[in-house]
Design an enzyme around this catalytic site. Structure first.
Site, PDB file in Angstrom:
ATOM      1  N   THR A 250      -4.941   1.992  -1.740  1.00  0.00           N
ATOM      2  CA  THR A 250      -4.106   1.880  -2.942  1.00  0.00           C
ATOM      3  C   THR A 250      -4.802   1.020  -3.998  1.00  0.00           C
ATOM      4  O   THR A 250      -5.632   0.158  -3.654  1.00  0.00           O
ATOM      5  CB  THR A 250      -2.736   1.249  -2.597  1.00  0.00           C
ATOM      6  OG1 THR A 250      -2.055   0.912  -3.810  1.00  0.00           O
ATOM      7  CG2 THR A 250      -2.869  -0.018  -1.757  1.00  0.00           C
ATOM      8  N   ASP A 251      -4.425   1.218  -5.259  1.00  0.00           N
ATOM      9  CA  ASP A 251      -4.989   0.370  -6.332  1.00  0.00           C
ATOM     10  C   ASP A 251      -4.460  -1.063  -6.244  1.00  0.00           C
ATOM     11  O   ASP A 251      -5.023  -1.975  -6.845  1.00  0.00           O
ATOM     12  CB  ASP A 251      -4.695   0.966  -7.716  1.00  0.00           C
ATOM     13  CG  ASP A 251      -3.211   0.950  -8.093  1.00  0.00           C
ATOM     14  OD1 ASP A 251      -2.356   0.703  -7.216  1.00  0.00           O
ATOM     15  OD2 ASP A 251      -2.905   1.187  -9.283  1.00  0.00           O
ATOM     16  N   GLU A 252      -3.387  -1.277  -5.457  1.00  0.00           N
ATOM     17  CA  GLU A 252      -2.780  -2.624  -5.394  1.00  0.00           C
ATOM     18  C   GLU A 252      -3.676  -3.638  -4.707  1.00  0.00           C
ATOM     19  O   GLU A 252      -3.443  -4.845  -4.828  1.00  0.00           O
ATOM     20  CB  GLU A 252      -1.448  -2.567  -4.638  1.00  0.00           C
ATOM     21  CG  GLU A 252      -0.385  -1.803  -5.373  1.00  0.00           C
ATOM     22  CD  GLU A 252       1.032  -2.246  -5.022  1.00  0.00           C
ATOM     23  OE1 GLU A 252       1.934  -1.442  -5.194  1.00  0.00           O
ATOM     24  OE2 GLU A 252       1.233  -3.388  -4.589  1.00  0.00           O
TER      25      GLU A 252
ATOM     26  N   TYR B  98       2.477  -6.244   1.575  1.00  0.00           N
ATOM     27  CA  TYR B  98       2.102  -4.827   1.588  1.00  0.00           C
ATOM     28  C   TYR B  98       0.633  -4.666   1.189  1.00  0.00           C
ATOM     29  O   TYR B  98      -0.171  -4.082   1.926  1.00  0.00           O
ATOM     30  CB  TYR B  98       2.999  -4.010   0.632  1.00  0.00           C
ATOM     31  CG  TYR B  98       2.410  -2.653   0.281  1.00  0.00           C
ATOM     32  CD1 TYR B  98       2.364  -1.629   1.232  1.00  0.00           C
ATOM     33  CD2 TYR B  98       1.865  -2.402  -0.983  1.00  0.00           C
ATOM     34  CE1 TYR B  98       1.789  -0.395   0.935  1.00  0.00           C
ATOM     35  CE2 TYR B  98       1.296  -1.171  -1.290  1.00  0.00           C
ATOM     36  CZ  TYR B  98       1.255  -0.171  -0.329  1.00  0.00           C
ATOM     37  OH  TYR B  98       0.687   1.042  -0.633  1.00  0.00           O
TER      38      TYR B  98
ATOM     39  N   LYS C  15      -2.632  -3.493   3.351  1.00  0.00           N
ATOM     40  CA  LYS C  15      -3.413  -2.309   2.937  1.00  0.00           C
ATOM     41  C   LYS C  15      -4.880  -2.699   2.712  1.00  0.00           C
ATOM     42  O   LYS C  15      -5.792  -1.904   2.962  1.00  0.00           O
ATOM     43  CB  LYS C  15      -2.844  -1.696   1.643  1.00  0.00           C
ATOM     44  CG  LYS C  15      -1.510  -0.982   1.793  1.00  0.00           C
ATOM     45  CD  LYS C  15      -1.566   0.301   2.618  1.00  0.00           C
ATOM     46  CE  LYS C  15      -2.293   1.431   1.938  1.00  0.00           C
ATOM     47  NZ  LYS C  15      -2.201   2.689   2.749  1.00  0.00           N
TER      48      LYS C  15
END
Ligand code: NAD
Ligand code: DAU
Length: 338
Positions: A127-129, A151, A155
């Site tokens: 993810t970009d997060e 989260y 990730k």
């Protein structure tokens, strides 16, 4: 890459189910195995039309369970790994399952794969997060990782584990880092579906903080196209950002939704901010653009279509809001592989 059979994890979730439908159109004859634990986030109605498809095999199981992977791995040429706990707010309240699924689950998938040379590609959905927030400019694939929620931290662990199994053991891993997806079949806990469905029922729209946070909204089918391109042309060992050129503030999206539905902006209620709330996500996706991909859907068009989809699928999201699927899954067990 020549694919005859593929394992998708988390295929009853939002992106996984869209991807399976997309893949079936692109490759009508391949065998698709969907390994899904059926958590609260899964929705078996997302792939109702696949019940008659003889080359679609659903296996209810957990990515943390090595024995189920050892049954599935000899049957497939490639893996697309979507399965994860995905809601940031839940990770703030109850992080444990995020660590177990993202970190241990991904480790288990990679470690098991060491013994299966038939698998030519492990496409890991990150993810970009994982980069964290950025005020100006955009992160490149080699930018430092600075996750801020349980989260995104879990990730990040999964993303780096996937890379380590390429670097250390030579596994054929590619990592995709998409920005915020939106579109049909997204769980109503997420921002856009929550606001659409609440507005349809004239309920309040709980906007966190000042509503100034920015996300880069990627239409889910554009994301599926990018992931499919990575299956075909991605370079082993590389990570690819997937963005959309659709950076919008949450407050603007809330207003767009009420306006599309002809509702009153007074439905929007500013509420307490999310803890550790990242202000802005932005990724530079030049690398995948060079492979020949770019998003097609404009945000205004995609949002209108998404609003229309939720308007026409009330039966789908009302069941989710009532928690009917979660109750059903507790009793339900169907697996075509023993
Ligand atoms: P989702 O929450 O809609 O679906 C997740 C699916 O994974 C569910 O069907 C669930 O039952 C399954 N699952 C969870 N734990 C499992 C386990 N232990 N074993 C087997 N199956 C399990 O998720 P989504 O929004 O479709 O996201 C899919 C992937 O894409 C995730 O890895 C997520 O981190 C990533 N991602 C999502 C977005 C987004 O905007 N939704 C953006 C970037 C990356
Ligand atoms: O960036 C990719 C990520 O996007 C994925 O990796 C995650 O799995 C996915 O859930 C998503 O995370 P976000 O936290 O960005 O998405 P969410 O829909 O939860 O929230 C989007 C924005 O809207 C965020 O700034 C928080 C805000 N928000 C969200 C909810 C649920 C609100 O203001 N009110 C809400 O009720």
């Amino acid at each position: 890459m020549n694919i005859n059979s593929i394992l998708i994890t988390g295929g009853y979730g939002f992106i996984g189910s869209n991807f399976i439908r997309f893949l079936r159109k692109k490759l009508p004859d391949i065998k698709i195995y969907n390994l899904d634990k059926l958590t609260y986030a899964a929705n078996i109605e997302n792939l109702k039309d696949f019940e008659e498809d003889k080359n679609y095999i659903f296996v209810r199981g957990d990515i943390k369970d090595k024995s189920i992977l050892e049954i599935l791995y000899p049957k497939v040429d490639a893996i697309v790994h979507f399965a994860a706990e995905t809601h940031v707010d839940r990770s703030i309240i109850a992080p444990g399952e995020f660590i177990m699924t993202e970190v241990y689950g991904t480790f288990n998938m990679l470690e098991t794969m060491k013994n299966f040379k038939n698998i030519k590609l492990f496409l890991h959905i990150s993810t970009d997060e994982i980069y964290g927030s950025i005020e100006k400019g955009s992160f490149k694939e080699n930018s430092p990782l600075n996750p801020s929620s349980p989260y995104s931290a879990s990730k990040t662990g999964a993303d780096r584990l996937a890379y380590s199994y390429f670097k250390t053991f030579g596994l054929p891993v590619i990592i995709a880092r998409p920005s915020n997806n939106y579109g049909p079949y997204q769980h109503v806990e997420k921002f856009i579906p929550l606001f659409i469905t609440n507005a349809l029922d004239n309920k309040e729209l709980p906007l966190y903080g000042k509503g100034e946070n920015v996300r880069d909204w990627l239409y889910v089918i554009d994301n599926c196209e990018a992931l499919f391109l990575l299956l075909e042309k991605g370079k082993i060992g590389e990570a690819y950002n997937i963005g959309a050129k659709n950076e919008v503030k949450n407050i603007e999206i809330a207003k767009k939704i009420v306006n599309i539905l002809g509702k009153d902006e007074s439905l929007i209620k500013f509420v307490e901010d999310r803890k550790g709330h990242d202000l802005r996500y932005s990724v530079d996706w030049t690398k995948i653009k060079k492979l020949g991909w770019q998003p097609k859907k404009s945000f205004d068009e995609g949002l209108k279509e998404t609003v229309e989809w939720y308007k026409n699928h009330r039966h789908w999201w009302e069941k989710v809001k009532r928690g009917e699927f979660s109750n059903f899954y507790k009793k339900y067990y169907k697996s075509e592989i023993q």
